[in-house]
Enzyme design. Structure first.
Site, short mmCIF file in Angstrom:
data_model
loop_
_atom_site.label_atom_id
_atom_site.label_comp_id
_atom_site.label_asym_id
_atom_site.label_seq_id
_atom_site.Cartn_x
_atom_site.Cartn_y
_atom_site.Cartn_z
N ASN A 400 62.00 33.23 54.97
CA ASN A 400 62.73 33.82 53.87
C ASN A 400 63.36 32.75 52.99
O ASN A 400 62.86 32.45 51.91
CB ASN A 400 63.79 34.78 54.44
CG ASN A 400 64.45 35.60 53.35
OD1 ASN A 400 64.43 35.25 52.18
ND2 ASN A 400 65.05 36.71 53.72
N ASP A 401 64.42 32.13 53.46
CA ASP A 401 65.15 31.20 52.61
C ASP A 401 64.30 30.00 52.19
O ASP A 401 64.47 29.46 51.11
CB ASP A 401 66.41 30.72 53.33
CG ASP A 401 67.35 31.88 53.62
OD1 ASP A 401 67.44 32.77 52.75
OD2 ASP A 401 67.96 31.91 54.68
N VAL A 402 63.37 29.60 53.07
CA VAL A 402 62.59 28.39 52.76
C VAL A 402 61.51 28.64 51.72
O VAL A 402 60.82 27.72 51.30
CB VAL A 402 61.94 27.79 54.03
CG1 VAL A 402 63.01 27.34 55.00
CG2 VAL A 402 60.99 28.76 54.68
N VAL A 403 61.33 29.91 51.30
CA VAL A 403 60.38 30.20 50.23
C VAL A 403 61.07 30.86 49.03
O VAL A 403 60.42 31.42 48.17
CB VAL A 403 59.23 31.12 50.71
CG1 VAL A 403 58.38 30.40 51.75
CG2 VAL A 403 59.77 32.41 51.29
#
Lengths: 476, 101
Positions: A400-403
């Protein structure tokens, strides 16, 4: 028995040597497995040698504690699933910090009761407490402080990753309060180190140190936990080295310092991967930035597993981006099965791994390795990012956060500035996700609302199974 | 007896050693390596044993006992977890891998 102290010293030397060689071997994939065995032998030698120390008492108690501690940890370590590894490392690390703090406590309290410090003056007193030197006293206090912080901090990290504590505890002025607690602990520590070895002072010192570890970790979000665990790992190493000096034990000094330095570097590498400084992780306002969490226009567009499977079956290049969601769902085997089916159809499949995907750096690599994915299909962020524009489908599984493109576009976003995997540059993005909620960092993800993104709702394991089934029916 | 400056030299050299070992590690080994270094500071067990071995009062013994318990947990747990992680690296094809750059 003049030879015994020499043998024991030699054993400690051997242990230190084996630790360094073992760690060295662990830093290359091919020899890694042997490395831990070498270090393990070193540990065994050091522990056996310690049992043989001439002026030891309470041997029965020691044996009992070792046996209980070893069997409990061995049992839990064997039983735990791969996905829960990060919190186990945090837990064991906390234990180490606690042990270092306990050594400090035992030393300080024994100095406090002056009458009991007289030891028979054998030339090899591993615990030379009769007259603590100033340096020993200072390091005993420092080691106890750092060890206590590592202990309570690691336990909070464990609880957070385990899901027992699922929110950050933030209040106004928190940083000031934390600093005051730390300052108070340091002042008390200074008083103790300057010779005021009274019971109440020492107790208060430990309470404050433990409290600081708690308060320092509570406001840190789950996404930052890898960095925090790594930092506490380095802390414990340092605490062990300091207490090693107090006890005049060379193996502890060397092993502790090596871990302290290695852990500090590892922490820096991790923080760098997130484009943040360590200070920013610890005292920054990650997620606490309250304000303008940008509302995102548009809607999430769902997709059926069968359609998603067809889309990828006729694609030329597919990049799979795994995240913590895959780990939680234990979906790595199914995902690899799906990828293998695609490869059989001639699709070029790669796995893209963000440095901080999951809960620890390399967490995803470990899981994919467990499923049997060869190294050469796994790409780092810097290698894969230029390839996304030529990618037909990017399959995001539980990341989630890393994309999240907001990291590049929205300065108000708490993750602004963090390097991300550029999946939105791919022609199509399929996101496997359990529900519509936000990620671990509690931030909305603009990717999910992008025009080229489709949401495949479901648990990672179930979604991957459906994809596999859909692909198989396609082949008839 | 290790005096102050000798200890400083040991600190310095050991710190460089730790730094150098980690400096060229591929990302895939970060987690096992963190776990491995977590195991190595399990040497704290030795210190806790010494502390308990010198404890005189029941109070000191209690602290020492807790210390040994925690230290043993650190060492044993760290070993098992690291070994299990590295086991998987052995299982996958070693030739296909990117070695440390």
């Amino acid at each position: 028995m003049a030879w015994l102290p020499v043998v024991i010293k030699a054993c400690y030397f051997l242990a230190a040597l084996l630790f360094i060689l073992g760690l060295k071997r662990m830093s290359s994939p091919r020899s890694a497995r042997g490395g831990i065995v070498w270090a393990g032998v070193g540990m065994l030698v050091a522990v056996l040698a310690t049992f043989a120390l001439p002026d030891m008492q309470n041997r029965g108690l020691i044996l009992a504690a070792v046996l209980i501690g070893v069997s409990a940890a061995w049992w839990s370590g064997r039983r735990v699933v791969m996905t829960a590894m990060p919190q186990m490392v945090a837990l064991y690390n906390g234990m180490g910090g606690g042990a270092a703090a306990a050594i400090g406590a035992a030393e300080l309290f024994s100095y406090a009761g002056k009458s009991v410090t007289l030891l028979d003056g054998g030339q090899f007193t591993a615990n030379g407490v009769d007259t603590p030197s100033a340096a020993q006293l200072v390091l005993a206090v420092l080691g106890a402080l750092i060890g206590s912080v590592s202990f309570s901090g690691s336990l909070i990290a464990f609880a957070k990753l385990q899901g027992w504590l699922d929110r950050r505890f933030v209040f106004p002025g928190q940083r000031v309060v934390n600093l005051l607690v730390l300052a108070a602990a340091v002042v008390l520590g200074g008083m103790i180190a300057s010779g005021q070895l009274t019971m109440p002072l020492i107790v208060a010192f430990f309470v404050l140190a433990l409290l600081f570890g708690l308060m320092m970790t509570l406001p840190i979000g789950g996404a930052d936990m890898p960095v925090v665990i790594s930092l506490y790992n380095a802390f414990t190493g340092l605490a062990v080295a300091f207490e090693g000096f107090v006890l005049q034990n060379e193996a502890m000094i060397i092993a502790g310092t090596v871990v302290g330095a290695a852990g500090t570097l590892l922490t820096q590498l991790m923080a760098k991967a997130m484009n943040r400084s360590i200070g920013n992780v610890l005292f920054g306002s990650f997620g606490a930035a309250g304000g303008a969490a940008q509302a995102i226009a548009g809607a999430q567009k769902p997709i059926e597993a069968s359609d998603a499977a067809v889309m990828m079956a006729y694609a030329e290049r597919v990049v799979i981006v795994p995240g913590y969601g895959m780990a939680v769902a234990q979906a790595q085997h199914k995902v690899w099965e799906f990828a293998k089916l695609l490869i059989e159809r001639g699709v070029k499949v790669k796995f893209a791994i963000h440095p901080v995907a999951g809960r620890m750096p390399g967490h995803m690599n470990v899981l994919l390795a467990e499923a049997g994915v060869p190294y050469d299909l796994i790409a780092d962020m810097d290698d894969i990012n230029p390839e996304f524009p030529q990618t037909d489908v990017a399959l995001v599984i539980g990341a989630n956060d890393v994309v999240n493109p907001l990291a590049k576009t929205d300065p108000a976003s708490p993750i602004y500035g963090m390097p991300i995997l550029d999946v939105s540059a791919a022609r199509q993005v399929i996101v496997v996700k359990r529900g519509k909620g936000t990620g671990f960092a509690g931030i909305e993800n603009a990717l999910f609302y992008a025009d080229n993104a489709r949401m495949l709702y479901g648990d990672g394991q179930a979604a991957a199974s459906e994809l596999v089934a859909a692909l198989k029916t396609l082949d008839g | 007896m290790i005096d102050g400056f000798l200890a400083l030299y040991i600190f310095m050299l050991a710190a460089f050693t730790g730094y150098e070992i980690i400096a060229r590690v591929p990302v895939i080994l970060h987690t096992p390596l963190m776990s491995g270094s977590n195991f190595i500071h399990g040497i704290v067990l030795v210190g806790a044993m010494i502390a308990l071995g010198h404890a005189q009062t029941p109070f000191e013994m209690t602290i020492g006992f807790i210390g040994v318990l925690l230290g043993a947990g650190n060492a044993a747990g760290g070993y098992v977890v690291t070994e299990r992680m590295l086991e998987m690296f052995k299982a996958s094809k070693p030739n296909a891998g990117k070695e440390a750059k």
